[in-house]
Write a protein that holds these residues in place. Structure first.
Motif, PDB file in Angstrom:
ATOM      1  N   VAL A  46       1.530   7.636  -7.665  1.00  0.00           N
ATOM      2  CA  VAL A  46       2.479   7.136  -8.499  1.00  0.00           C
ATOM      3  C   VAL A  46       2.850   7.491  -9.682  1.00  0.00           C
ATOM      4  O   VAL A  46       3.943   7.584 -10.422  1.00  0.00           O
TER       5      VAL A  46
ATOM      6  N   HIS B 218      -4.579  -2.788  -6.666  1.00  0.00           N
ATOM      7  CA  HIS B 218      -3.498  -3.099  -5.832  1.00  0.00           C
ATOM      8  C   HIS B 218      -2.105  -3.294  -6.704  1.00  0.00           C
ATOM      9  O   HIS B 218      -1.185  -3.610  -5.985  1.00  0.00           O
TER      10      HIS B 218
ATOM     11  N   LEU C  49       0.971  -1.274   0.152  1.00  0.00           N
ATOM     12  CA  LEU C  49       0.033  -0.085   0.144  1.00  0.00           C
ATOM     13  C   LEU C  49       0.796   1.322  -0.105  1.00  0.00           C
ATOM     14  O   LEU C  49       1.707   1.295   0.804  1.00  0.00           O
ATOM     15  N   HIS C  50       0.688   2.223  -0.832  1.00  0.00           N
ATOM     16  CA  HIS C  50       1.368   3.422  -1.107  1.00  0.00           C
ATOM     17  C   HIS C  50       1.142   4.256   0.226  1.00  0.00           C
ATOM     18  O   HIS C  50      -0.279   4.326   0.596  1.00  0.00           O
TER      19      HIS C  50
ATOM     20  N   SER D 143      -3.549   6.900  -4.858  1.00  0.00           N
ATOM     21  CA  SER D 143      -2.385   6.205  -4.963  1.00  0.00           C
ATOM     22  C   SER D 143      -2.110   6.306  -6.595  1.00  0.00           C
ATOM     23  O   SER D 143      -0.802   6.451  -6.913  1.00  0.00           O
TER      24      SER D 143
ATOM     25  N   ALA E 212      -2.063   6.449  -0.202  1.00  0.00           N
ATOM     26  CA  ALA E 212      -3.087   5.409  -0.147  1.00  0.00           C
ATOM     27  C   ALA E 212      -3.574   5.392   1.307  1.00  0.00           C
ATOM     28  O   ALA E 212      -4.933   5.223   1.441  1.00  0.00           O
ATOM     29  N   ARG E 213      -2.587   5.104   2.174  1.00  0.00           N
ATOM     30  CA  ARG E 213      -3.032   4.618   3.501  1.00  0.00           C
ATOM     31  C   ARG E 213      -3.534   5.754   3.957  1.00  0.00           C
ATOM     32  O   ARG E 213      -4.797   5.724   4.813  1.00  0.00           O
TER      33      ARG E 213
ATOM     34  N   TRP F 253      -1.099  -0.743  -8.578  1.00  0.00           N
ATOM     35  CA  TRP F 253      -0.387   0.429  -8.294  1.00  0.00           C
ATOM     36  C   TRP F 253      -0.050   1.013  -7.020  1.00  0.00           C
ATOM     37  O   TRP F 253       0.063   2.242  -6.963  1.00  0.00           O
ATOM     38  N   GLY F 254      -0.350   0.075  -5.833  1.00  0.00           N
ATOM     39  CA  GLY F 254      -0.236   0.496  -4.550  1.00  0.00           C
ATOM     40  C   GLY F 254      -1.514   1.069  -3.970  1.00  0.00           C
ATOM     41  O   GLY F 254      -1.441   1.501  -2.877  1.00  0.00           O
ATOM     42  N   GLY F 255      -2.633   0.907  -4.758  1.00  0.00           N
ATOM     43  CA  GLY F 255      -3.754   0.894  -3.943  1.00  0.00           C
ATOM     44  C   GLY F 255      -4.328  -0.141  -3.055  1.00  0.00           C
ATOM     45  O   GLY F 255      -3.432  -1.197  -3.265  1.00  0.00           O
TER      46      GLY F 255
ATOM     47  N   ALA G 164      -8.794   5.845  -1.884  1.00  0.00           N
ATOM     48  CA  ALA G 164      -7.340   5.414  -1.548  1.00  0.00           C
ATOM     49  C   ALA G 164      -6.735   4.975  -2.811  1.00  0.00           C
ATOM     50  O   ALA G 164      -5.615   5.350  -3.168  1.00  0.00           O
TER      51      ALA G 164
END
Lengths: 460, 460
Positions: A248, A196, A12-13, A244, A16-17, A198-200, A240
């Protein structure tokens, strides 16, 4: 732990968190409701849709959020096929699509549709001419990934989209691996992606259907997400995911140069550090963070365990790691070696030291696995054994058949033929690949008692 | 803001929030992977499944997590129908099921299946004998909610399950509204639920399929969640959902008594505080936190806006708040008044003061809305107007037709009949309901120019 499996799921980016935490407070209510909490949730959802559409390069009313990338693909393929049912029941996919596409194609075939798989080059790329040749008057839909998830090869999406456009066939692009790096170029008609990657957070995919595309969502629907994704909207996760994506993207230009340099190091140095290795995938037209190679005489599952023990999380397309016991359909379609396969996919922010440490431990790890399996030492000239014309590897699993072949090979006279008996599906792929790597001739296969005989002629 | 719409979505439970945060760190990786992060994710998922199964009262391998309660219902209904295709293509649902069930039934009908809707009593409850009468030799599946989402009425699930069991027909229970309060009793075969109804995050539903039940998941599948819920698992949300379920269950015994007392106050006092009100739903066999009433001569949307302005978030099944402009199918099936409908659904922890404040402001709010609409004052004896035998309410939306009827009524001689012309769908429900509330005779309807004529005879 160095996490090198971003192509499966990115951590998780941080942005995003943060966005998730804020949206848990403001976005939990039903956005269809008239009261304040509902209106707040609706505003968050609308803003997320606008931002996602901007990142994709589409109109907000063309984009819906789905519970995953897989569901976006399933919904997109089924809806586009149903929308053009009157045109015909023919679907085109590439041979190296993600399983969500291939599973959709299987269901379509089971329902009476017909499917053409477009082959790929040894690099993993399709040709636009391959799609042109596959098009028929009854083609309802064509599907192509923007880049391959196992070997990182970028596909000629814009060219394929043009070929499809000229034939009046919509193209669905599975952009799961590339959307974090930039929008998909060209005149595609539908697009699916997964947050998820791309860090979501998990639980968010997106499906874009261009306005001009005929689309008929299948299965029970409700009024949410334009009738294309039933069920209560997961607004905190959507917010989120989009935060993210923007984060990114802002780092993409710089980070892609850096990761490309790191994967280039692996591409260049692994073959020098580890004997009997094939690096696969297009060396130029590829995603920045993915590099994939296969090691002869190595069992993928053991290799992964040993790398995990050394602190590296990587993935493998080897038969030995899959529950279905068949090698990766991607490596198979490319015609490259599948045994001892390792996919390194670097998340943004990967430290150079971690990559260097990986290159430092890899040779020892591979040698250790080969040792355990009794593989022939590389470049040694073993004393000729008595001529063995049949290698019986029945009942033995990948990579044992190839190891047995290699051990017996020095005893085969030049011009002579060895017959490898195997009932392991991976042998069908790996014995020809071994021949290609070793400059020997793969003659072909024939049915044999209890399995298949693979014939190899010694050329030198 | 007093949030009284828990039946739509409950705010995230503090325990769920905590669990979500922890699982975002430990549960983001792919649980199918062999490395440490993957194994951690797998352990979290396995533990969540065990805990959820314990709360439901089933085996862990009978339970899968889906992206929402709606998707759990869609998957469960389609899979159970397909699994018993050879038995027949008949589906039984109650008339007051959630839209996800009714949408599934519509799709089934469109594909050639047949559907029987079991009617309900005026309280919203079905009879076990209603299900018994609906069963046929070709019945593949029966569906019943554990409790109704609009009026809170508990359904006789165990008795209906027994009727179905005796006939060898599986019963799917939609437990969305009740699972937070306790397990569903009786011999049901499948069960669906939704985490955001019990204070879990959005994005998590659960589907239980008992081992003995024939089940064939439809659509493209993958190896995740036993092939019943394709796509990357949303482990952080699953972990949070299950943590929340355990937390609300621990508080359920105490909190259900407290909320029941609060909703009882509303049930008892609203009819005394507000004239021309009908409280609907079973007064005894009901969920602790839901109470629903309808106010004559009131427009639901305006009422919701006014209550929102006073700081109350409630929901409504009135036609006036729905995008489809038809009244709630639940209120319609019960045969009760739908206009000016208000559903109060209290989340656990609701403060007594908030309920008292609601009861304090409600009479003024309702009176204000009625005033604006020109509704007849309650219990006033208006001077008889000249006899009006036809009330033309064509082109006028709910609640205007009933208001016009009420205004004209004093001018109708006892024994005389008034004819209300209306083209609003809600009138079909609300004019008979008005007659019942006022002790007048509803004669029936007949087609009329531009709409329908509703005939009412004055009895006193």
């Amino acid at each position: 732990m160095a996490y090198f499996d971003a192509a499966s799921a990115a951590p998780l980016h941080p942005v995003a968190r943060q966005a998730l935490l804020a949206a848990l407070d403001d976005g939990w209510a039903d956005p269809a409701r008239l009261y304040r909490e509902g209106r707040k949730a609706r505003m968050l959802l609308d803003a997320a849709r606008e931002a996602a559409a901007e990142a994709v390069g589409c109109r907000a009313d063309e984009l819906v959020f789905t519970p995953s990338g897989t569901r976006a693909v399933h919904t997109g393929v089924a809806g586009a096929l149903a929308g053009r049912r009157r045109v015909g029941r023919h679907l085109i996919v590439s041979a190296v699509e993600h399983s969500s596409v291939l599973h959709s194609a299987e269901v379509f075939e089971a329902e009476g549709g017909s499917v053409t798989q477009v082959p790929v080059h040894r690099t993993g790329a399709v040709s636009p001419s391959g799609y042109a040749a596959a098009l028929r008057t009854d083609t309802a839909l064509a599907v192509l990934q923007s880049a391959n998830h196992e070997v990182g090869t970028a596909q000629p999406v814009a060219e394929v989209a043009e070929v499809c456009r000229a034939a009046g066939v919509p193209l669905l692009v599975d952009a799961a691996q590339s959307l974090g790096w930039g929008p998909v170029e060209g005149g595609w008609s539908l697009l699916a992606a997964s947050a998820h990657k791309w860090g979501g957070p998990s639980g968010v995919g997106l499906l874009v259907v261009r306005k001009r595309v005929r689309f008929a969502a299948q299965g029970p629907a409700d009024e949410r997400e334009s009738g294309r994704a039933p069920g209560f909207e997961n607004i905190p996760a959507v917010v989120a995911a989009v935060a993210s994506l923007r984060a990114v993207r802002a780092e993409a230009a710089q980070e892609s140069v850096r990761l490309r340099e790191l994967t280039e190091r692996i591409r260049a140095r692994v073959p020098r550090l580890v004997p009997e290795v094939e690096v696969v995938g297009d060396p130029e037209h590829r995603l920045p963070g993915i590099v994939t190679f296969s090691c002869l005489y190595v069992d993928g599952e053991t290799l992964l365990h040993e790398l995990d023990r050394e602190g590296f999380a990587v993935s493998s397309g080897s038969s030995c790691t899959s529950s279905t016991l068949t090698p990766s359909h991607v490596l198979k379609a490319m015609g490259v070696l599948s045994e001892g396969n390792v996919r390194v996919s670097l998340p943004p922010g990967t430290a150079e030291e971690d990559v260097e440490r990986f290159l430092a431990v890899l040779p020892g790890v591979v040698a250790g696995v080969r040792d355990k399996l009794g593989a022939p030492a590389a470049e040694t000239s073993a004393a000729p054994e008595p001529a063995v014309l049949v290698v019986d590897a029945l009942g033995k699993r990948c990579p044992i058949p190839v190891i047995e072949l290699a051990k017996a090979f020095p005893g085969v006279p030049v011009g002579g033929t060895v017959r490898v008996l195997s009932d392991d599906e991976a042998a069908r792929l790996d014995i020809p690949a071994w021949c290609e790597m070793r400059g020997q001739e793969y003659v072909g296969e024939e049915p044999a008692d209890g399995g298949t005989a693979y014939l190899v002629r010694r050329l030198d």
